[in-house]
Design a protein around this motif. Structure first.
Motif, PDB file in Angstrom:
ATOM      1  N   ASP A  80     -36.302  12.133  16.151  1.00  0.00           N
ATOM      2  CA  ASP A  80     -37.423  12.908  15.622  1.00  0.00           C
ATOM      3  C   ASP A  80     -38.501  11.938  15.130  1.00  0.00           C
ATOM      4  OD1 ASP A  80     -39.171  14.489  13.962  1.00  0.00           O
ATOM      5  OD2 ASP A  80     -37.610  16.011  13.887  1.00  0.00           O
ATOM      6  N   PRO A  81     -39.737  12.043  15.625  1.00  0.00           N
ATOM      7  CA  PRO A  81     -40.774  11.070  15.265  1.00  0.00           C
ATOM      8  C   PRO A  81     -41.507  11.361  13.964  1.00  0.00           C
ATOM      9  CG  PRO A  81     -41.654  12.608  16.858  1.00  0.00           C
ATOM     10  CD  PRO A  81     -40.214  13.010  16.639  1.00  0.00           C
ATOM     11  N   ALA A  82     -41.216  12.476  13.303  1.00  0.00           N
ATOM     12  CA  ALA A  82     -42.105  12.892  12.222  1.00  0.00           C
ATOM     13  C   ALA A  82     -41.447  13.184  10.888  1.00  0.00           C
ATOM     14  CB  ALA A  82     -42.883  14.143  12.663  1.00  0.00           C
ATOM     15  N   ARG A  83     -40.178  13.554  10.844  1.00  0.00           N
ATOM     16  CA  ARG A  83     -39.619  14.047   9.582  1.00  0.00           C
ATOM     17  C   ARG A  83     -39.046  12.955   8.688  1.00  0.00           C
ATOM     18  NH1 ARG A  83     -35.678  18.960  10.585  1.00  0.00           N
ATOM     19  NH2 ARG A  83     -35.231  17.946  12.583  1.00  0.00           N
ATOM     20  N   LEU A  84     -38.371  11.975   9.266  1.00  0.00           N
ATOM     21  CA  LEU A  84     -37.764  10.888   8.492  1.00  0.00           C
ATOM     22  C   LEU A  84     -38.505   9.593   8.802  1.00  0.00           C
ATOM     23  CD1 LEU A  84     -33.964  11.674   8.994  1.00  0.00           C
ATOM     24  CD2 LEU A  84     -35.484  12.442   7.164  1.00  0.00           C
ATOM     25  N   LEU A  85     -39.008   8.937   7.767  1.00  0.00           N
ATOM     26  CA  LEU A  85     -39.838   7.749   7.957  1.00  0.00           C
ATOM     27  C   LEU A  85     -39.286   6.559   7.186  1.00  0.00           C
ATOM     28  CD1 LEU A  85     -43.391   9.359   7.570  1.00  0.00           C
ATOM     29  CD2 LEU A  85     -41.967   9.207   9.620  1.00  0.00           C
ATOM     30  N   LEU A  86     -39.842   5.393   7.483  1.00  0.00           N
ATOM     31  CA  LEU A  86     -39.471   4.139   6.836  1.00  0.00           C
ATOM     32  C   LEU A  86     -40.721   3.479   6.276  1.00  0.00           C
ATOM     33  CD1 LEU A  86     -37.353   2.876   9.860  1.00  0.00           C
ATOM     34  CD2 LEU A  86     -36.373   3.768   7.728  1.00  0.00           C
ATOM     35  N   LEU A  87     -40.575   2.770   5.168  1.00  0.00           N
ATOM     36  CA  LEU A  87     -41.657   1.947   4.645  1.00  0.00           C
ATOM     37  C   LEU A  87     -41.276   0.483   4.814  1.00  0.00           C
ATOM     38  CD1 LEU A  87     -42.743   3.670   1.290  1.00  0.00           C
ATOM     39  CD2 LEU A  87     -43.775   3.882   3.552  1.00  0.00           C
ATOM     40  N   GLY A  88     -42.235  -0.329   5.246  1.00  0.00           N
ATOM     41  CA  GLY A  88     -42.016  -1.759   5.382  1.00  0.00           C
ATOM     42  C   GLY A  88     -43.150  -2.523   4.730  1.00  0.00           C
ATOM     43  N   ALA A  89     -42.822  -3.618   4.055  1.00  0.00           N
ATOM     44  CA  ALA A  89     -43.840  -4.383   3.333  1.00  0.00           C
ATOM     45  C   ALA A  89     -43.688  -5.870   3.606  1.00  0.00           C
ATOM     46  CB  ALA A  89     -43.732  -4.129   1.831  1.00  0.00           C
ATOM     47  N   GLU A  90     -44.816  -6.532   3.756  1.00  0.00           N
ATOM     48  CA  GLU A  90     -44.870  -7.996   3.826  1.00  0.00           C
ATOM     49  C   GLU A  90     -45.479  -8.519   2.529  1.00  0.00           C
ATOM     50  OE1 GLU A  90     -46.989 -11.654   6.321  1.00  0.00           O
ATOM     51  OE2 GLU A  90     -47.575  -9.571   6.716  1.00  0.00           O
ATOM     52  N   VAL A  91     -44.733  -9.352   1.833  1.00  0.00           N
ATOM     53  CA  VAL A  91     -45.262 -10.035   0.656  1.00  0.00           C
ATOM     54  C   VAL A  91     -45.788 -11.383   1.131  1.00  0.00           C
ATOM     55  CG1 VAL A  91     -44.724 -11.030  -1.599  1.00  0.00           C
ATOM     56  CG2 VAL A  91     -43.695  -8.851  -0.913  1.00  0.00           C
ATOM     57  N   GLY A  92     -47.115 -11.495   1.246  1.00  0.00           N
ATOM     58  CA  GLY A  92     -47.727 -12.719   1.724  1.00  0.00           C
ATOM     59  C   GLY A  92     -48.124 -13.644   0.596  1.00  0.00           C
ATOM     60  N   ILE A  93     -48.835 -14.696   0.937  1.00  0.00           N
ATOM     61  CA  ILE A  93     -49.272 -15.671  -0.053  1.00  0.00           C
ATOM     62  C   ILE A  93     -50.466 -15.153  -0.843  1.00  0.00           C
ATOM     63  CG2 ILE A  93     -49.972 -18.070  -0.403  1.00  0.00           C
ATOM     64  CD1 ILE A  93     -47.146 -17.628   0.781  1.00  0.00           C
ATOM     65  N   GLU A  94     -51.302 -14.325  -0.200  1.00  0.00           N
ATOM     66  CA  GLU A  94     -52.515 -13.840  -0.840  1.00  0.00           C
ATOM     67  C   GLU A  94     -52.581 -12.324  -0.982  1.00  0.00           C
ATOM     68  OE1 GLU A  94     -55.609 -15.426   1.564  1.00  0.00           O
ATOM     69  OE2 GLU A  94     -55.359 -17.483   0.842  1.00  0.00           O
ATOM     70  N   SER A  95     -51.712 -11.605  -0.281  1.00  0.00           N
ATOM     71  CA  SER A  95     -51.792 -10.149  -0.292  1.00  0.00           C
ATOM     72  C   SER A  95     -50.472  -9.542   0.134  1.00  0.00           C
ATOM     73  CB  SER A  95     -52.903  -9.669   0.653  1.00  0.00           C
ATOM     74  OG  SER A  95     -52.591 -10.038   1.992  1.00  0.00           O
ATOM     75  N   VAL A  96     -50.374  -8.219  -0.032  1.00  0.00           N
ATOM     76  CA  VAL A  96     -49.239  -7.477   0.504  1.00  0.00           C
ATOM     77  C   VAL A  96     -49.759  -6.519   1.565  1.00  0.00           C
ATOM     78  CG1 VAL A  96     -47.836  -7.630  -1.576  1.00  0.00           C
ATOM     79  CG2 VAL A  96     -49.385  -5.689  -1.286  1.00  0.00           C
ATOM     80  N   ARG A  97     -48.958  -6.302   2.584  1.00  0.00           N
ATOM     81  CA  ARG A  97     -49.275  -5.356   3.658  1.00  0.00           C
ATOM     82  C   ARG A  97     -48.122  -4.368   3.740  1.00  0.00           C
ATOM     83  NH1 ARG A  97     -52.313  -5.468   8.647  1.00  0.00           N
ATOM     84  NH2 ARG A  97     -53.126  -7.485   7.958  1.00  0.00           N
ATOM     85  N   VAL A  98     -48.420  -3.082   3.722  1.00  0.00           N
ATOM     86  CA  VAL A  98     -47.399  -2.035   3.741  1.00  0.00           C
ATOM     87  C   VAL A  98     -47.684  -1.088   4.899  1.00  0.00           C
ATOM     88  CG1 VAL A  98     -46.379  -0.089   2.493  1.00  0.00           C
ATOM     89  CG2 VAL A  98     -47.006  -2.169   1.258  1.00  0.00           C
ATOM     90  N   VAL A  99     -46.635  -0.715   5.634  1.00  0.00           N
ATOM     91  CA  VAL A  99     -46.751   0.261   6.712  1.00  0.00           C
ATOM     92  C   VAL A  99     -45.705   1.348   6.518  1.00  0.00           C
ATOM     93  CG1 VAL A  99     -47.598  -1.457   8.365  1.00  0.00           C
ATOM     94  CG2 VAL A  99     -45.148  -0.939   8.268  1.00  0.00           C
ATOM     95  N   ALA A 100     -46.019   2.529   7.027  1.00  0.00           N
ATOM     96  CA  ALA A 100     -45.029   3.597   7.203  1.00  0.00           C
ATOM     97  C   ALA A 100     -44.803   3.743   8.690  1.00  0.00           C
ATOM     98  CB  ALA A 100     -45.523   4.906   6.606  1.00  0.00           C
ATOM     99  N   THR A 101     -43.547   3.772   9.112  1.00  0.00           N
ATOM    100  CA  THR A 101     -43.239   3.901  10.535  1.00  0.00           C
ATOM    101  C   THR A 101     -42.282   5.067  10.762  1.00  0.00           C
ATOM    102  OG1 THR A 101     -41.211   2.570  10.727  1.00  0.00           O
ATOM    103  CG2 THR A 101     -43.318   1.381  10.686  1.00  0.00           C
ATOM    104  N   SER A 102     -42.280   5.533  11.998  1.00  0.00           N
ATOM    105  CA  SER A 102     -41.238   6.456  12.429  1.00  0.00           C
ATOM    106  C   SER A 102     -39.937   5.678  12.577  1.00  0.00           C
ATOM    107  CB  SER A 102     -41.624   7.086  13.763  1.00  0.00           C
ATOM    108  OG  SER A 102     -41.582   6.099  14.791  1.00  0.00           O
ATOM    109  N   LEU A 103     -38.872   6.392  12.913  1.00  0.00           N
ATOM    110  CA  LEU A 103     -37.584   5.735  13.113  1.00  0.00           C
ATOM    111  C   LEU A 103     -37.566   4.850  14.357  1.00  0.00           C
ATOM    112  CD1 LEU A 103     -35.117   8.621  12.180  1.00  0.00           C
ATOM    113  CD2 LEU A 103     -35.630   6.563  10.848  1.00  0.00           C
ATOM    114  N   THR A 104     -38.576   4.992  15.205  1.00  0.00           N
ATOM    115  CA  THR A 104     -38.645   4.148  16.399  1.00  0.00           C
ATOM    116  C   THR A 104     -39.791   3.140  16.347  1.00  0.00           C
ATOM    117  OG1 THR A 104     -39.826   5.975  17.487  1.00  0.00           O
ATOM    118  CG2 THR A 104     -37.478   5.757  17.949  1.00  0.00           C
TER     119      THR A 104
END
Length: 414
Positions: A80-104
């Motif tokens: 299912d591409p829409a109901r269950l999601l994941l959050l991913g974050a990169e802690v960099g040297i100058e900033s953080v980047r966060v994404v929400a992705t589907s299970l795929t």
């Protein structure tokens, strides 16, 4: 004893459920009968588990396209591409980047937050928590976050949630997981499972978990930024080492008495290849201040910058040759800001690697750049969450246990 037996049965059921999820991630569109044959369970068991997974939002059934054939056609199943999601974050040297992705792995929302003047761990974790919540609020209220992954710039003890050392931020023995968990208390992300690992390791997992084609094995992901590291996947497992330091290839020594590295040694790959290798000027030129300045000087075809970038590229070729010899990888993936310099950096690397291979009469290893670009670590961190959640029997302290495959559980567990 009864409680232990019940707990074991429940774990085995979860293992079976996640085996179906993982198989459909790699092989979308299979029917229940196809799944039963693929994972070694009965059709009735698979039907029961699929019913649960569809109800919970893991899987979705699609309508069968009419073909004119007689008889009942099997219903294809997909993640299912829409109901269950994941959050991913990169802690960099100058900033953080966060994404929400589907299970795929499809990116559905993202944000970038700069640290500002303060680079203390407390301030950076506050920025990370704020960015995670901002992305969560970009999503529909009915969408559920299954897990949060974080890629960190240093060695990580994943089981304890501790960042050992981030040399470019000056953090040591930081209980990152506990501190971030505290920041998320009382928010809509409170209690969501949290997973931490080194940035190159999570990027490697992203290339494995979110790749529709069969993964190359072993797979190496080489990350080149201000620092240099690698993530290593062997036999569908992340190789972390006895202390979580596996993949610290930036501190392989490539030149005796070479330039000093951030670790204190001389001649490390990081000092010869990563950002700082391109920033120093000669006696007649001022040192450049940032990678963006390097890009600008490359556009202007500045000879000093061209030489520095080409030298870094050649040393990357040496490093890739050493990694190919050590691991015999099916694929090497390159990522990080320095890789975005393109041909002036990558062509000398590939030429050097090919020259070594030709000298030994060998085929050079397969090398490509990351398919996720600037989001590689953040997407990989989301992949870390999926990797852990769909492998419930895989211990966190992998390097301290036998690296054997987890078998499909018995029928009774379902």
């Amino acid at each position: 004893m009864q409680a232990e037996a019940a707990g074991a049965q429940q774990l085995l059921k979860v293992i079976n459920r996640m085996a179906l999820v993982r198989h459909l991630c790699a092989n979308p569109g299979l029917s229940r009968a196809d799944l039963a044959g693929a994972v070694g369970l009965t059709k009735s068991t698979v039907s029961l588990l699929v019913r649960e997974l569809v109800a919970e939002g893991w899987l979705v059934e699609r309508e069968v396209v009419a073909t004119g054939d007689l008889g009942r056609r099997p219903t294809p199943l997909f993640i299912d591409p829409a109901r269950l999601l994941l959050l991913g974050a990169e802690v960099g040297i100058e900033s953080v980047r966060v994404v929400a992705t589907s299970l795929t792995g499809e990116v559905l929302a993202f944000t970038v937050a700069n640290y500002g003047a303060s680079r203390t761990a407390k301030a950076c974790i506050a920025s990370l928590a704020g960015a995670l919540l901002k992305v969560r609020r970009q999503l529909d209220a009915g969408q559920r976050i299954l897990g949060i992954g974080v890629g960190l710039p240093g060695g990580v003890d994943e089981a304890r949630g501790v960042l050992h050392f981030a040399p470019n931020l000056g953090w040591r023995d930081l209980p990152f997981g506990a501190l971030l968990g505290e920041k998320l208390q009382g928010t809509e992300l409170a209690g969501v499972p949290l997973f931490l690992q080194n940035e190159a390791d999570v990027a490697a997992l992203g290339e494995m978990e979110f790749n529709a084609a069969p993964a190359s094995d072993p797979l190496l992901y080489v990350s080149i930024n201000q620092g240099l590291g690698a993530g290593v996947i062997v036999g569908d497992r992340l190789l972390t080492g006895s202390r979580g330091f596996a993949g610290e290839v930036g501190h392989m020594v490539l030149q005796l008495n070479g330039p000093r590295c951030s670790c204190g040694r001389r001649g490390c790959a990081e000092a010869l290849i990563a950002t700082r290798a391109m920033l120093g000027g000669s006696e007649d030129t001022a040192a450049l201040r940032s990678l963006s300045e390097v890009r600008a000087h490359l556009v202007d075809e500045d000879s000093e910058t061209l030489r520095a970038v080409a030298s870094a590229g050649r040393y990357l070729g040496v490093l890739l040759q050493n990694l190919a010899t050590a691991y015999d990888p099916g694929s090497i993936v390159l990522g990080g800001a320095v890789v975005e310099l393109g041909e002036p950096f990558l062509k000398p690397a590939f030429d050097t690697l090919n020259d070594y291979a030709a000298a030994a009469n060998l085929t050079p290893p397969s090398v490509r750049t990351s398919r996720f670009g600037a989001n590689a670590v953040a997407v990989g961190a989301a992949a870390l969450a999926r990797y852990r959640l769909t492998r419930p029997a895989l211990p966190l302290a992998e390097s301290r246990t036998a690296a054997t495959a987890t078998p499909i559980a018995t029928e009774e567990a379902a």
